[in-house]
Scaffold this motif. Structure first.
Motif, PDB file in Angstrom:
ATOM      1  N   GLU A   5       0.835  -1.211   0.000  1.00 16.50           N
ATOM      2  CA  GLU A   5       0.000   0.000   0.000  1.00 16.50           C
ATOM      3  C   GLU A   5       0.865   1.254   0.000  1.00 16.50           C
ATOM      4  O   GLU A   5       0.555   2.230  -0.692  1.00 16.50           O
ATOM      5  CB  GLU A   5      -0.925  -0.001   1.218  1.00 16.50           C
ATOM      6  CG  GLU A   5      -2.029  -1.031   1.153  1.00 16.50           C
ATOM      7  CD  GLU A   5      -2.779  -1.188   2.467  1.00 16.50           C
ATOM      8  OE1 GLU A   5      -4.012  -1.374   2.400  1.00 16.50           O
ATOM      9  OE2 GLU A   5      -2.149  -1.126   3.549  1.00 16.50           O
ATOM     10  N   ARG A   6       1.971   1.224   0.764  1.00 14.27           N
ATOM     11  CA  ARG A   6       2.874   2.374   0.794  1.00 14.27           C
ATOM     12  C   ARG A   6       3.537   2.582  -0.568  1.00 14.27           C
ATOM     13  O   ARG A   6       3.661   3.707  -1.049  1.00 14.27           O
ATOM     14  CB  ARG A   6       3.924   2.206   1.892  1.00 14.27           C
ATOM     15  CG  ARG A   6       3.483   2.787   3.226  1.00 14.27           C
ATOM     16  CD  ARG A   6       4.615   2.783   4.237  1.00 14.27           C
ATOM     17  NE  ARG A   6       4.936   1.450   4.703  1.00 14.27           N
ATOM     18  CZ  ARG A   6       4.192   0.746   5.561  1.00 14.27           C
ATOM     19  NH1 ARG A   6       3.110   1.269   6.063  1.00 14.27           N
ATOM     20  NH2 ARG A   6       4.557  -0.459   5.933  1.00 14.27           N
ATOM     21  N   ILE A   7       3.967   1.474  -1.183  1.00 12.43           N
ATOM     22  CA  ILE A   7       4.590   1.586  -2.512  1.00 12.43           C
ATOM     23  C   ILE A   7       3.600   2.191  -3.502  1.00 12.43           C
ATOM     24  O   ILE A   7       3.937   3.119  -4.239  1.00 12.43           O
ATOM     25  CB  ILE A   7       5.094   0.209  -3.008  1.00 12.43           C
ATOM     26  CG1 ILE A   7       6.308  -0.229  -2.178  1.00 12.43           C
ATOM     27  CG2 ILE A   7       5.440   0.258  -4.505  1.00 12.43           C
ATOM     28  CD1 ILE A   7       6.776  -1.646  -2.437  1.00 12.43           C
ATOM     29  N   ARG A   8       2.389   1.696  -3.507  1.00 11.62           N
ATOM     30  CA  ARG A   8       1.374   2.196  -4.434  1.00 11.62           C
ATOM     31  C   ARG A   8       1.120   3.684  -4.192  1.00 11.62           C
ATOM     32  O   ARG A   8       1.072   4.485  -5.136  1.00 11.62           O
ATOM     33  CB  ARG A   8       0.067   1.412  -4.277  1.00 11.62           C
ATOM     34  CG  ARG A   8      -1.005   1.831  -5.255  1.00 11.62           C
ATOM     35  CD  ARG A   8      -2.241   0.921  -5.164  1.00 11.62           C
ATOM     36  NE  ARG A   8      -3.129   1.118  -6.280  1.00 11.62           N
ATOM     37  CZ  ARG A   8      -4.002   2.131  -6.374  1.00 11.62           C
ATOM     38  NH1 ARG A   8      -4.106   3.013  -5.416  1.00 11.62           N
ATOM     39  NH2 ARG A   8      -4.780   2.237  -7.431  1.00 11.62           N
ATOM     40  N   GLU A   9       0.956   4.065  -2.927  1.00  6.78           N
ATOM     41  CA  GLU A   9       0.703   5.461  -2.588  1.00  6.78           C
ATOM     42  C   GLU A   9       1.853   6.359  -3.042  1.00  6.78           C
ATOM     43  O   GLU A   9       1.637   7.413  -3.641  1.00  6.78           O
ATOM     44  CB  GLU A   9       0.494   5.574  -1.076  1.00  6.78           C
ATOM     45  CG  GLU A   9       0.156   6.967  -0.601  1.00  6.78           C
ATOM     46  CD  GLU A   9      -0.066   6.987   0.902  1.00  6.78           C
ATOM     47  OE1 GLU A   9       0.858   7.427   1.629  1.00  6.78           O
ATOM     48  OE2 GLU A   9      -1.143   6.569   1.347  1.00  6.78           O
ATOM     49  N   SER A  30       4.676  -7.212 -13.124  1.00  3.93           N
ATOM     50  CA  SER A  30       3.762  -8.139 -12.459  1.00  3.93           C
ATOM     51  C   SER A  30       4.137  -8.342 -10.991  1.00  3.93           C
ATOM     52  O   SER A  30       3.256  -8.510 -10.148  1.00  3.93           O
ATOM     53  CB  SER A  30       3.738  -9.483 -13.180  1.00  3.93           C
ATOM     54  OG  SER A  30       5.038 -10.060 -13.178  1.00  3.93           O
ATOM     55  N   TYR A  31       5.449  -8.300 -10.697  1.00  8.52           N
ATOM     56  CA  TYR A  31       5.884  -8.477  -9.306  1.00  8.52           C
ATOM     57  C   TYR A  31       5.481  -7.263  -8.468  1.00  8.52           C
ATOM     58  O   TYR A  31       4.980  -7.402  -7.358  1.00  8.52           O
ATOM     59  CB  TYR A  31       7.390  -8.722  -9.232  1.00  8.52           C
ATOM     60  CG  TYR A  31       7.833  -9.112  -7.846  1.00  8.52           C
ATOM     61  CD1 TYR A  31       7.571 -10.383  -7.357  1.00  8.52           C
ATOM     62  CD2 TYR A  31       8.488  -8.206  -7.027  1.00  8.52           C
ATOM     63  CE1 TYR A  31       7.956 -10.755  -6.079  1.00  8.52           C
ATOM     64  CE2 TYR A  31       8.882  -8.567  -5.744  1.00  8.52           C
ATOM     65  CZ  TYR A  31       8.617  -9.845  -5.277  1.00  8.52           C
ATOM     66  OH  TYR A  31       8.995 -10.198  -4.008  1.00  8.52           O
ATOM     67  N   ILE A  32       5.691  -6.057  -9.019  1.00  6.29           N
ATOM     68  CA  ILE A  32       5.277  -4.843  -8.297  1.00  6.29           C
ATOM     69  C   ILE A  32       3.775  -4.897  -8.051  1.00  6.29           C
ATOM     70  O   ILE A  32       3.307  -4.601  -6.944  1.00  6.29           O
ATOM     71  CB  ILE A  32       5.639  -3.560  -9.074  1.00  6.29           C
ATOM     72  CG1 ILE A  32       7.153  -3.428  -9.219  1.00  6.29           C
ATOM     73  CG2 ILE A  32       5.074  -2.328  -8.352  1.00  6.29           C
ATOM     74  CD1 ILE A  32       7.589  -2.281 -10.122  1.00  6.29           C
ATOM     75  N   SER A  33       3.035  -5.270  -9.065  1.00  4.00           N
ATOM     76  CA  SER A  33       1.581  -5.366  -8.929  1.00  4.00           C
ATOM     77  C   SER A  33       1.194  -6.345  -7.825  1.00  4.00           C
ATOM     78  O   SER A  33       0.303  -6.061  -7.018  1.00  4.00           O
ATOM     79  CB  SER A  33       0.965  -5.794 -10.264  1.00  4.00           C
ATOM     80  OG  SER A  33      -0.422  -5.970 -10.122  1.00  4.00           O
ATOM     81  N   SER A  34       1.863  -7.482  -7.767  1.00  7.56           N
ATOM     82  CA  SER A  34       1.524  -8.473  -6.733  1.00  7.56           C
ATOM     83  C   SER A  34       1.884  -7.970  -5.338  1.00  7.56           C
ATOM     84  O   SER A  34       1.188  -8.281  -4.374  1.00  7.56           O
ATOM     85  CB  SER A  34       2.196  -9.817  -7.022  1.00  7.56           C
ATOM     86  OG  SER A  34       3.590  -9.733  -6.879  1.00  7.56           O
ATOM     87  N   VAL A  35       2.936  -7.163  -5.232  1.00  5.83           N
ATOM     88  CA  VAL A  35       3.291  -6.576  -3.934  1.00  5.83           C
ATOM     89  C   VAL A  35       2.242  -5.536  -3.544  1.00  5.83           C
ATOM     90  O   VAL A  35       1.753  -5.522  -2.413  1.00  5.83           O
ATOM     91  CB  VAL A  35       4.711  -5.947  -3.959  1.00  5.83           C
ATOM     92  CG1 VAL A  35       4.981  -5.138  -2.697  1.00  5.83           C
ATOM     93  CG2 VAL A  35       5.776  -7.026  -4.135  1.00  5.83           C
ATOM     94  N   GLU A  36       1.888  -4.673  -4.486  1.00  5.46           N
ATOM     95  CA  GLU A  36       0.894  -3.637  -4.212  1.00  5.46           C
ATOM     96  C   GLU A  36      -0.469  -4.230  -3.835  1.00  5.46           C
ATOM     97  O   GLU A  36      -1.163  -3.675  -2.982  1.00  5.46           O
ATOM     98  CB  GLU A  36       0.727  -2.704  -5.415  1.00  5.46           C
ATOM     99  CG  GLU A  36       1.875  -1.750  -5.610  1.00  5.46           C
ATOM    100  CD  GLU A  36       1.609  -0.722  -6.691  1.00  5.46           C
ATOM    101  OE1 GLU A  36       0.538  -0.745  -7.336  1.00  5.46           O
ATOM    102  OE2 GLU A  36       2.495   0.133  -6.894  1.00  5.46           O
ATOM    103  N   ARG A  37      -0.825  -5.339  -4.452  1.00  5.94           N
ATOM    104  CA  ARG A  37      -2.113  -5.972  -4.167  1.00  5.94           C
ATOM    105  C   ARG A  37      -2.035  -6.942  -2.985  1.00  5.94           C
ATOM    106  O   ARG A  37      -3.001  -7.615  -2.669  1.00  5.94           O
ATOM    107  CB  ARG A  37      -2.639  -6.697  -5.412  1.00  5.94           C
ATOM    108  CG  ARG A  37      -3.038  -5.714  -6.502  1.00  5.94           C
ATOM    109  CD  ARG A  37      -3.584  -6.410  -7.742  1.00  5.94           C
ATOM    110  NE  ARG A  37      -2.518  -7.192  -8.369  1.00  5.94           N
ATOM    111  CZ  ARG A  37      -2.660  -8.460  -8.784  1.00  5.94           C
ATOM    112  NH1 ARG A  37      -3.806  -9.086  -8.668  1.00  5.94           N
ATOM    113  NH2 ARG A  37      -1.654  -9.088  -9.337  1.00  5.94           N
ATOM    114  N   GLN A  38      -0.886  -6.979  -2.340  1.00  7.51           N
ATOM    115  CA  GLN A  38      -0.637  -7.794  -1.152  1.00  7.51           C
ATOM    116  C   GLN A  38      -0.754  -9.287  -1.418  1.00  7.51           C
ATOM    117  O   GLN A  38      -1.090 -10.061  -0.526  1.00  7.51           O
ATOM    118  CB  GLN A  38      -1.546  -7.367  -0.002  1.00  7.51           C
ATOM    119  CG  GLN A  38      -1.319  -5.916   0.396  1.00  7.51           C
ATOM    120  CD  GLN A  38      -2.285  -5.455   1.436  1.00  7.51           C
ATOM    121  OE1 GLN A  38      -2.431  -6.090   2.465  1.00  7.51           O
ATOM    122  NE2 GLN A  38      -2.956  -4.349   1.177  1.00  7.51           N
TER     123      GLN A  38
END
Length: 108
Positions: A5-9, A30-38
């Motif tokens: 959530e912090r990365i996305r913000e 895809s990895y960043i997306s998976s981190v952002e979506r927890q």
């Protein structure tokens, strides 16, 4: 707030898309997306280093440690200042105390 959530913000505040962040950091979108979506809850330190460099923040800020420490410190100092004011300590008296403390430290 989670790391993702912090990365996305922070990414959005910087005006970066997932693709832009991925390209600049040299990591998979895809990895960043998976981190952002927890979906990925434990990203590697290498990943965090790359992302923090692009976002212009420290790894501690990404994982939330720095903010927690700052908030705690701010709260502690605020409470001390309120207590001093309520007990009648004037700003001049507080400044005198600080100067005395600095003088004591310099003699050690």
């Amino acid at each position: 707030m989670s790391i993702g959530e912090r990365i996305r913000e922070m990414r959005i505040k910087k005006g970066l898309s997932l693709t832009e962040l991925a390209n600049r950091a040299g990591v998979a979108k895809s990895y960043i997306s998976s981190v952002e979506r927890q979906l990925q809850l434990n990203p590697s330190i290498q990943f965090l280093n790359k992302i923090s460099a692009v976002l212009g923040v420290s790894v501690q800020q990404l994982i939330g440690e720095e903010n927690a420490q700052t908030e705690k410190l701010d709260t502690e100092w605020l409470e001390l200042a309120k207590e001093a004011m309520e007990s009648g300590v004037t700003p001049e008296q507080f400044k005198e105390f600080l100067e005395f403390h600095k003088w004591q430290k310099s003699r050690e």
